[in-house]
Motif scaffolding. Structure first.
Motif, PDB file in Angstrom:
ATOM      1  N   PRO A   9      32.000 -13.545  -5.419  1.00 20.64           N
ATOM      2  CA  PRO A   9      30.952 -12.583  -5.106  1.00 20.64           C
ATOM      3  C   PRO A   9      30.998 -12.258  -3.614  1.00 20.64           C
ATOM      4  O   PRO A   9      31.468 -13.081  -2.816  1.00 20.64           O
ATOM      5  N   PRO A  10      30.544 -11.092  -3.231  1.00 23.71           N
ATOM      6  CA  PRO A  10      30.570 -10.724  -1.810  1.00 23.71           C
ATOM      7  C   PRO A  10      29.753 -11.695  -0.951  1.00 23.71           C
ATOM      8  O   PRO A  10      28.668 -12.113  -1.337  1.00 23.71           O
ATOM      9  N   GLY A  11      30.321 -12.068   0.190  1.00 20.35           N
ATOM     10  CA  GLY A  11      29.594 -12.845   1.180  1.00 20.35           C
ATOM     11  C   GLY A  11      29.468 -14.328   0.903  1.00 20.35           C
ATOM     12  O   GLY A  11      28.795 -15.024   1.646  1.00 20.35           O
ATOM     13  N   ARG A  12      30.085 -14.857  -0.125  1.00 21.79           N
ATOM     14  CA  ARG A  12      29.911 -16.277  -0.457  1.00 21.79           C
ATOM     15  C   ARG A  12      31.223 -17.060  -0.366  1.00 21.79           C
ATOM     16  O   ARG A  12      31.257 -18.236  -0.687  1.00 21.79           O
ATOM     17  N   GLN A  13      32.299 -16.443   0.096  1.00 17.23           N
ATOM     18  CA  GLN A  13      33.590 -17.107   0.119  1.00 17.23           C
ATOM     19  C   GLN A  13      33.570 -18.388   0.959  1.00 17.23           C
ATOM     20  O   GLN A  13      34.141 -19.394   0.557  1.00 17.23           O
ATOM     21  N   ALA A  14      32.927 -18.372   2.114  1.00 15.34           N
ATOM     22  CA  ALA A  14      32.913 -19.548   2.980  1.00 15.34           C
ATOM     23  C   ALA A  14      32.244 -20.729   2.290  1.00 15.34           C
ATOM     24  O   ALA A  14      32.704 -21.872   2.400  1.00 15.34           O
ATOM     25  N   LEU A  15      31.177 -20.469   1.568  1.00 16.61           N
ATOM     26  CA  LEU A  15      30.476 -21.536   0.848  1.00 16.61           C
ATOM     27  C   LEU A  15      31.382 -22.163  -0.207  1.00 16.61           C
ATOM     28  O   LEU A  15      31.456 -23.385  -0.339  1.00 16.61           O
ATOM     29  N   TYR A  16      32.121 -21.324  -0.940  1.00 20.17           N
ATOM     30  CA  TYR A  16      33.002 -21.852  -1.971  1.00 20.17           C
ATOM     31  C   TYR A  16      34.210 -22.555  -1.370  1.00 20.17           C
ATOM     32  O   TYR A  16      34.668 -23.566  -1.883  1.00 20.17           O
ATOM     33  N   GLU A  17      34.744 -22.036  -0.266  1.00 25.59           N
ATOM     34  CA  GLU A  17      35.873 -22.700   0.395  1.00 25.59           C
ATOM     35  C   GLU A  17      35.455 -24.059   0.943  1.00 25.59           C
ATOM     36  O   GLU A  17      36.198 -25.027   0.843  1.00 25.59           O
ATOM     37  N   LYS A  18      34.246 -24.127   1.490  1.00 28.19           N
ATOM     38  CA  LYS A  18      33.729 -25.388   2.027  1.00 28.19           C
ATOM     39  C   LYS A  18      33.649 -26.441   0.924  1.00 28.19           C
ATOM     40  O   LYS A  18      34.010 -27.596   1.129  1.00 28.19           O
ATOM     41  N   ASN A  19      33.188 -26.052  -0.243  1.00 23.97           N
ATOM     42  CA  ASN A  19      32.996 -26.992  -1.344  1.00 23.97           C
ATOM     43  C   ASN A  19      34.203 -27.090  -2.278  1.00 23.97           C
ATOM     44  O   ASN A  19      34.181 -27.860  -3.232  1.00 23.97           O
ATOM     45  N   PHE A  30      37.660 -13.888 -21.154  1.00 20.40           N
ATOM     46  CA  PHE A  30      36.368 -14.488 -20.816  1.00 20.40           C
ATOM     47  C   PHE A  30      36.277 -14.759 -19.325  1.00 20.40           C
ATOM     48  O   PHE A  30      37.292 -14.877 -18.637  1.00 20.40           O
ATOM     49  N   LEU A  31      35.049 -14.881 -18.864  1.00 14.98           N
ATOM     50  CA  LEU A  31      34.765 -15.257 -17.486  1.00 14.98           C
ATOM     51  C   LEU A  31      34.040 -16.597 -17.525  1.00 14.98           C
ATOM     52  O   LEU A  31      32.967 -16.704 -18.131  1.00 14.98           O
ATOM     53  N   PHE A  32      34.625 -17.598 -16.904  1.00 15.43           N
ATOM     54  CA  PHE A  32      34.043 -18.934 -16.842  1.00 15.43           C
ATOM     55  C   PHE A  32      33.413 -19.092 -15.460  1.00 15.43           C
ATOM     56  O   PHE A  32      34.123 -19.130 -14.458  1.00 15.43           O
ATOM     57  N   VAL A  33      32.082 -19.150 -15.414  1.00 19.03           N
ATOM     58  CA  VAL A  33      31.358 -19.165 -14.142  1.00 19.03           C
ATOM     59  C   VAL A  33      30.920 -20.589 -13.818  1.00 19.03           C
ATOM     60  O   VAL A  33      30.288 -21.260 -14.644  1.00 19.03           O
ATOM     61  N   SER A  34      31.247 -21.023 -12.618  1.00 18.20           N
ATOM     62  CA  SER A  34      30.801 -22.336 -12.146  1.00 18.20           C
ATOM     63  C   SER A  34      29.285 -22.367 -12.073  1.00 18.20           C
ATOM     64  O   SER A  34      28.633 -21.329 -11.967  1.00 18.20           O
ATOM     65  N   GLY A  35      28.743 -23.570 -12.091  1.00 19.79           N
ATOM     66  CA  GLY A  35      27.295 -23.727 -11.981  1.00 19.79           C
ATOM     67  C   GLY A  35      26.763 -23.056 -10.724  1.00 19.79           C
ATOM     68  O   GLY A  35      27.309 -23.241  -9.636  1.00 19.79           O
ATOM     69  N   GLN A  36      25.717 -22.274 -10.905  1.00 19.98           N
ATOM     70  CA  GLN A  36      25.082 -21.574  -9.791  1.00 19.98           C
ATOM     71  C   GLN A  36      23.705 -22.189  -9.554  1.00 19.98           C
ATOM     72  O   GLN A  36      22.943 -22.407 -10.497  1.00 19.98           O
ATOM     73  N   VAL A  37      23.424 -22.470  -8.302  1.00 20.40           N
ATOM     74  CA  VAL A  37      22.146 -23.057  -7.914  1.00 20.40           C
ATOM     75  C   VAL A  37      21.371 -22.063  -7.062  1.00 20.40           C
ATOM     76  O   VAL A  37      21.896 -21.024  -6.664  1.00 20.40           O
ATOM     77  N   GLY A  38      20.151 -22.416  -6.770  1.00 18.76           N
ATOM     78  CA  GLY A  38      19.296 -21.551  -5.962  1.00 18.76           C
ATOM     79  C   GLY A  38      19.524 -21.758  -4.482  1.00 18.76           C
ATOM     80  O   GLY A  38      18.613 -22.136  -3.740  1.00 18.76           O
ATOM     81  N   SER A  39      20.758 -21.513  -4.051  1.00 22.45           N
ATOM     82  CA  SER A  39      21.112 -21.714  -2.644  1.00 22.45           C
ATOM     83  C   SER A  39      20.947 -20.427  -1.859  1.00 22.45           C
ATOM     84  O   SER A  39      21.263 -19.340  -2.338  1.00 22.45           O
ATOM     85  N   ARG A  40      20.479 -20.598  -0.659  1.00 21.79           N
ATOM     86  CA  ARG A  40      20.433 -19.491   0.300  1.00 21.79           C
ATOM     87  C   ARG A  40      21.857 -19.220   0.782  1.00 21.79           C
ATOM     88  O   ARG A  40      22.783 -19.960   0.454  1.00 21.79           O
ATOM     89  N   ASP A  41      22.019 -18.171   1.587  1.00 17.57           N
ATOM     90  CA  ASP A  41      23.361 -17.810   2.058  1.00 17.57           C
ATOM     91  C   ASP A  41      24.041 -18.937   2.830  1.00 17.57           C
ATOM     92  O   ASP A  41      25.261 -19.053   2.821  1.00 17.57           O
ATOM     93  N   ASP A  42      23.243 -19.788   3.504  1.00 14.72           N
ATOM     94  CA  ASP A  42      23.834 -20.895   4.263  1.00 14.72           C
ATOM     95  C   ASP A  42      24.099 -22.130   3.399  1.00 14.72           C
ATOM     96  O   ASP A  42      24.568 -23.149   3.886  1.00 14.72           O
ATOM     97  N   GLY A  43      23.776 -22.047   2.090  1.00 12.85           N
ATOM     98  CA  GLY A  43      24.018 -23.154   1.176  1.00 12.85           C
ATOM     99  C   GLY A  43      22.836 -24.074   0.975  1.00 12.85           C
ATOM    100  O   GLY A  43      22.880 -24.953   0.123  1.00 12.85           O
ATOM    101  N   SER A  44      21.781 -23.894   1.756  1.00 12.77           N
ATOM    102  CA  SER A  44      20.609 -24.760   1.616  1.00 12.77           C
ATOM    103  C   SER A  44      19.776 -24.358   0.404  1.00 12.77           C
ATOM    104  O   SER A  44      19.763 -23.194   0.010  1.00 12.77           O
ATOM    105  N   PRO A  45      19.060 -25.321  -0.194  1.00 15.81           N
ATOM    106  CA  PRO A  45      18.247 -25.009  -1.374  1.00 15.81           C
ATOM    107  C   PRO A  45      17.022 -24.170  -1.035  1.00 15.81           C
ATOM    108  O   PRO A  45      16.407 -24.353   0.012  1.00 15.81           O
ATOM    109  N   GLU A  46      16.693 -23.259  -1.909  1.00 17.11           N
ATOM    110  CA  GLU A  46      15.413 -22.554  -1.850  1.00 17.11           C
ATOM    111  C   GLU A  46      14.351 -23.621  -2.142  1.00 17.11           C
ATOM    112  O   GLU A  46      14.446 -24.317  -3.149  1.00 17.11           O
TER     113      GLU A  46
END
Length: 131
Positions: A9-19, A30-46
């Motif tokens: 998704p746009p703007g989230r590459q750094a978060l995925y590369e970090k993890n 099919f599209l297999f989507v990894s678990g998505q959490v309620g993270s802000r752009d910096d990766g911190s939880p809402e």
């Protein structure tokens, strides 16, 4: 090993590369989507649970959109909920804001004790519309 057809998704590459994982992988229609959490752009939880569930769905929808999908293309859902006995009804009420119309996807809900600081996670499998 074959190359994976990864969707970002746009703007989230750094978060995925970090993890070190792929947000979604296309395979066999099919599209297999990894678990998505309620993270802000910096990766911190809402911090608020309702907002965390909304953010998880918004993050999920961003991944789906990057692959040309919508939630209506989802066929399988797995949700992970910390302390589901006390939070399930609240989580499920918010999820319905994003659920759409019938026919609905199948769902598995799993109670967990830890989600890396989050209280809710959703992973899905979607059928690619052009497949």
């Amino acid at each position: 090993m074959t190359n994976r057809d990864v969707v970002f998704p746009p703007g989230r590459q750094a978060l995925y590369e970090k993890n070190r994982y792929s947000p979604a992988v296309r395979a066999n229609g099919f599209l297999f989507v990894s678990g998505q959490v309620g993270s802000r752009d910096d990766g911190s939880p809402e911090p608020d649970l309702d907002d965390q569930v909304r953010r998880a769905f918004e993050n999920l929808n961003a991944v789906l959109a990057a692959a040309g999908c919508r939630f209506e293309d989802v066929v399988d859902v797995t949700v992970f909920i910390v302390d589901p006995q006390s939070t399930f009804e609240r989580v499920w009420a918010v999820a319905q804001e994003y659920w759409g119309q019938a026919p609905y996807p199948n769902v598995t809900a799993v109670g967990v004790t830890w989600l890396y600081g989050f209280e809710f996670e959703i992973k899905v499998i979607a059928r690619l519309p052009h497949a």
